[in-house]
Design an enzyme around this catalytic site. Structure first.
Site, short mmCIF file in Angstrom:
data_model
loop_
_atom_site.label_atom_id
_atom_site.label_comp_id
_atom_site.label_asym_id
_atom_site.label_seq_id
_atom_site.Cartn_x
_atom_site.Cartn_y
_atom_site.Cartn_z
N ASN A 150 0.49 -1.36 -0.39
CA ASN A 150 0.37 0.21 0.47
C ASN A 150 1.04 1.70 0.03
O ASN A 150 0.05 1.99 -0.20
CB ASN A 150 -1.23 0.03 1.12
CG ASN A 150 -0.09 -0.20 2.15
OD1 ASN A 150 1.01 -0.55 2.55
ND2 ASN A 150 -1.02 0.48 3.55
N SER A 227 -0.06 -7.53 7.76
CA SER A 227 -1.72 -8.18 8.75
C SER A 227 -1.18 -8.83 9.41
O SER A 227 -0.16 -8.85 9.63
CB SER A 227 -2.11 -9.32 7.23
OG SER A 227 -1.86 -10.13 6.99
N VAL A 230 -0.66 -12.27 9.70
CA VAL A 230 1.25 -12.49 8.87
C VAL A 230 2.00 -11.89 9.98
O VAL A 230 3.28 -12.77 10.35
CB VAL A 230 1.29 -12.54 7.90
CG1 VAL A 230 2.52 -11.94 7.28
CG2 VAL A 230 -0.23 -12.57 6.60
N GLY A 231 1.50 -10.89 10.44
CA GLY A 231 3.01 -10.74 11.44
C GLY A 231 2.61 -11.96 12.40
O GLY A 231 4.08 -11.66 13.08
N GLU A 248 4.41 -3.85 12.11
CA GLU A 248 3.16 -2.89 12.72
C GLU A 248 2.14 -3.92 11.18
O GLU A 248 2.07 -3.98 10.26
CB GLU A 248 3.61 -1.37 11.49
CG GLU A 248 2.81 0.12 11.95
CD GLU A 248 2.14 0.14 10.33
OE1 GLU A 248 1.98 0.71 9.47
OE2 GLU A 248 0.50 -0.52 11.26
N CYS A 282 -2.56 1.63 6.80
CA CYS A 282 -3.23 1.70 7.81
C CYS A 282 -3.30 2.59 8.67
O CYS A 282 -4.21 2.68 9.73
CB CYS A 282 -1.25 1.47 8.86
SG CYS A 282 -0.45 2.17 8.28
N GLN A 329 -8.24 -7.71 -3.05
CA GLN A 329 -8.93 -7.10 -2.06
C GLN A 329 -10.55 -6.34 -2.76
O GLN A 329 -10.63 -6.93 -1.96
CB GLN A 329 -8.17 -5.52 -2.76
CG GLN A 329 -7.61 -5.00 -0.98
CD GLN A 329 -7.47 -5.41 0.21
OE1 GLN A 329 -6.36 -6.39 -0.11
NE2 GLN A 329 -8.28 -5.04 1.20
N GLU A 460 9.25 2.96 14.71
CA GLU A 460 9.86 3.33 13.78
C GLU A 460 9.47 4.73 13.50
O GLU A 460 9.18 5.48 14.09
CB GLU A 460 8.98 3.14 12.40
CG GLU A 460 8.74 0.62 12.54
CD GLU A 460 8.40 0.60 10.98
OE1 GLU A 460 8.88 0.66 10.68
OE2 GLU A 460 7.37 0.09 11.08
P1 NDP Z 1 0.50 -9.50 4.30
O1 NDP Z 1 0.42 -9.55 5.43
O2 NDP Z 1 -0.42 -11.10 3.18
O3 NDP Z 1 1.69 -9.34 2.81
C1 NDP Z 1 3.17 -8.05 3.75
C2 NDP Z 1 3.96 -8.24 3.24
O4 NDP Z 1 4.56 -9.79 4.36
C3 NDP Z 1 4.38 -8.97 2.00
O5 NDP Z 1 5.58 -8.45 1.56
C4 NDP Z 1 4.08 -10.02 1.90
O6 NDP Z 1 4.37 -10.83 0.90
C5 NDP Z 1 4.60 -10.82 3.23
N1 NDP Z 1 4.41 -12.45 3.43
C6 NDP Z 1 3.42 -12.48 3.71
N2 NDP Z 1 3.43 -13.58 4.33
C7 NDP Z 1 4.52 -14.32 4.66
C8 NDP Z 1 4.72 -14.98 5.54
N3 NDP Z 1 4.71 -15.91 5.92
N4 NDP Z 1 6.68 -14.92 5.72
C9 NDP Z 1 7.52 -13.42 5.48
N5 NDP Z 1 6.33 -12.65 4.75
C10 NDP Z 1 5.77 -12.48 4.14
O7 NDP Z 1 -0.45 -7.93 3.97
P2 NDP Z 1 -1.33 -7.94 2.50
O8 NDP Z 1 -0.55 -7.39 1.17
O9 NDP Z 1 -1.64 -9.99 1.86
O10 NDP Z 1 -2.67 -7.66 3.05
C11 NDP Z 1 -3.85 -8.60 3.16
C12 NDP Z 1 -4.44 -7.17 4.67
O11 NDP Z 1 -3.02 -6.90 5.32
C13 NDP Z 1 -4.84 -5.80 4.39
O12 NDP Z 1 -6.41 -6.78 3.47
C14 NDP Z 1 -4.93 -5.14 4.89
O13 NDP Z 1 -5.88 -5.74 5.63
C15 NDP Z 1 -3.57 -5.73 5.58
N6 NDP Z 1 -2.35 -4.96 5.41
C16 NDP Z 1 -2.11 -3.60 6.42
C17 NDP Z 1 -1.06 -2.69 6.41
C18 NDP Z 1 -1.33 -2.16 7.72
O14 NDP Z 1 -0.30 -1.04 6.81
N7 NDP Z 1 -1.53 -2.07 8.36
C19 NDP Z 1 -0.70 -3.60 4.94
C20 NDP Z 1 -0.63 -4.11 4.03
C21 NDP Z 1 -1.64 -4.61 4.61
P3 NDP Z 1 3.44 -11.04 -0.83
O15 NDP Z 1 3.07 -9.87 -0.66
O16 NDP Z 1 4.68 -12.16 -1.29
O17 NDP Z 1 2.27 -12.25 -0.25
#
Ligand code: NDP
Length: 483
Positions: A150, A227, A230-231, A248, A282, A329, A460
């Site tokens: 994003n 997300s 994943v975090g 974050e 976010c 999305q 951060e």
């Molecule tokens: P993710 O948490 O899936 O992805 C964020 C990053 O983590 C990407 O680089 C992703 O790679 C990577 N990732 C995914 N799975 C793993 C793993 N198991 N180990 C290490 N790295 C990993 O978020 P998305 O981009 O799929 O978005 C999904 C939702 O997350 C959104 O709809 C939103 O709700 C939330 N989000 C929140 C954000 C915020 O700033 N608060 C920012 C982005 C998302 P890859 O792209 O290859 O999957």
């Protein structure tokens, strides 16, 4: 040498084991390019190169490091138009936002360039006679940066710049749907006076290459934005190696509009906060908590402004909101529209797929009213151009509603009362609080982060970043007896 679409590993641009196509969400006939997916062996090579290069980089003089960061930031600011266009083309945010993001990303580098010279420790007398104490920060080592789509350039930059400033090597795993911005930034970094292998770009699926990265014992610190689920998984992997981690994650930010608010201001803040970046921030204002005395007037103005909000191709003049980032999305957003209706919320406008001259992931910005804070649309991060109005009867109820969430990134109040603004600033359970300002939009020289499920680990940005990207060493020195 520039080689668009490839990974950058151990100082070389290398093809991956596969490629993915990057499509423009504003126009699916426009291919931004093919991008390499790194193999596990390539990641291992990057980790080894980073381990060796970090020692060399840490030994660089302060001004030499400063010059590197300055050059990166200056070039990004100078090329904000070009790189912002690329960013908007692959992510879908309006061009003004894309350019602004790249410029801001450049400012992170110039800010941390200056911080290279401001790494000042502490000294103290010991409780033991004749002993002095020196406390200073050292690099942590190899840092893994896992960033979202994003803010593909800014989020990565606010992690990469301090990582390099404080003497670390970097392995960057960007989001797999915005690789072009990652390659562009890496290309700038690759031309600087840095040891081969200090900075590595490893593209590929998060659950594969990203997972392997965060499980590596060769990584000393992981900075993640994305997300919540994943975090949590990354934190579980990190703890196996006792790797330092900073995250974050999600949010459910609220803007409280009080009965004494300037309504024009409140509507403007709500509109920009809810629909800027297509709601994919976010810091987005996804809950609008409005005093009953101004509720109807606020809703009327907000709906009228939302209906007038111009949705279009990210690169076309006049576009105020671009498409959402991906088909997935968009499908999730539509599911939230249906969910909101099934929970009893009233959709006053928007929330519908749009047919546009270009085939892309377009939807209209939507406003829900008659919502309650226990509805799922008010508890889960939607990451969509959808916002909910929650009617409250008092300031106290507004504050309680703002805080009634598992998240805690940002919150804002619109009021002309100094007493309420002050009370809100002190009692809102969020890492960022705003008064008569949007919930989105922060500076680069001060800490950024949240509480509860929104953030984990140290803050951060600003000087606060030093806490994560360094470790502290305490030295005891006995001067001995003068001869
Ligand atoms: P993710 O948490 O899936 O992805 C964020 C990053 O983590 C990407 O680089 C992703 O790679 C990577 N990732 C995914 N799975 C793993 C793993 N198991 N180990 C290490 N790295 C990993 O978020 P998305 O981009 O799929 O978005 C999904 C939702 O997350 C959104 O709809 C939103 O709700 C939330 N989000 C929140 C954000 C915020 O700033 N608060 C920012 C982005 C998302 P890859 O792209 O290859 O999957």
């Amino acid at each position: 040498m520039t080689d668009l679409g490839k990974n950058y590993i151990a100082g070389d641009w290398v093809a991956g084991v596969a490629e993915v196509e990057n499509l423009n969400p504003s126009d699916l006939t426009d291919s931004v390019g093919m991008f390499a997916q790194a193999s596990g062996d390539q990641l291992d090579a990057a980790l080894d190169a980073a381990t060796a290069a970090q020692k060399e980089w840490a030994a660089y003089g302060l001004e030499r490091k400063q010059a590197v960061l300055n050059a990166i930031g200056t070039e990004m600011m100078a090329r904000a138009e070009e790189l912002g266009t690329l960013l908007s083309r692959e992510e879908g945010k309006p061009l003004a936002e894309g350019k602004g993001e790249v410029y801001r990303a450049g400012q992170f580098f110039t800010y941390y360039a200056a911080e290279c010279l401001r790494q000042i420790g502490e000294n103290a007398d010991s409780v033991r006679d004749g002993v002095e104490i020196d406390v200073r920060r050292e690099p942590v080592g190899v840092v893994a940066i896992v960033s979202p789509w994003n803010f593909p350039t800014a989020t990565a930059s606010w992690k990469i710049a301090p990582a390099l400033c404080y003497g670390n090597a970097v392995i960057w795993k960007p989001a797999n749907i915005t690789p072009a911005s990652a390659v562009a930034l890496t290309e700038i970094i690759s031309r600087q006076d840095i040891p081969k292998g200090l900075f590595n770009l490893v593209m590929g699926a998060g659950r594969e290459i990203g997972q392997r990265l965060v499980e590596s014992p060769k990584v000393h610190a992981i900075s993640f934005t994305g997300s919540l689920d994943v975090g949590k998984g990354i934190a579980a992997s990190a703890i196996q190696n006792l790797t330092k981690v900073q995250m974050e994650m999600g949010s459910k930010n609220a803007l409280a509009v009080m009965d004494d608010a300037d309504l024009e201001l409140a509507v403007g803040l709500a509109l920009g906060g809810a629909f800027g970046g297509t709601g994919q921030k976010c810091t987005a204002s996804s809950r609008l908590i409005v005093h009953e005395a101004v509720h109807d007037a606020f809703v009327e103005k907000l709906v009228a402004s939302t209906q007038a909000f111009k949705v279009g191709h990210a690169l076309e003049a006049g576009t105020q909101m671009g498409p959402v980032v991906s088909a997935q999305q968009l499908a999730e957003n539509m599911a939230y529209v249906d969910l909101g209706k099934s929970e009893g919320a009233e959709l006053m406008c928007g929330g519908a797929r749009l047919d546009m001259p270009h085939d892309g992931y377009y939807m209209s910005p939507g406003v829900f009213v008659n919502t309650t804070n226990d509805m799922r649309i008010n508890r889960e991060e939607m990451f969509a151009p959808l916002t909910s109005v929650i009617k409250v009867g008092s300031y106290d109820e507004a504050l309680a509603t703002v805080n009634d969430t598992n998240f805690g990134l940002t919150s804002g109040i619109v009021t002309q009362s100094l007493a309420r603004a002050t009370h809100f600033r002190r009692n809102a359970n969020t890492g960022v609080v705003t008064v008569n300002l949007p919930t989105a939009g922060t500076d680069y020289h001060v800490p950024f982060g949240g509480c509860k499920d929104s953030s984990y680990g140290s803050r951060e940005q600003g000087k606060a970043a030093a806490e994560f990207y360094t470790r502290v060493k305490t030295a005891y020195i006995s001067a001995g007896v003068p001869s």
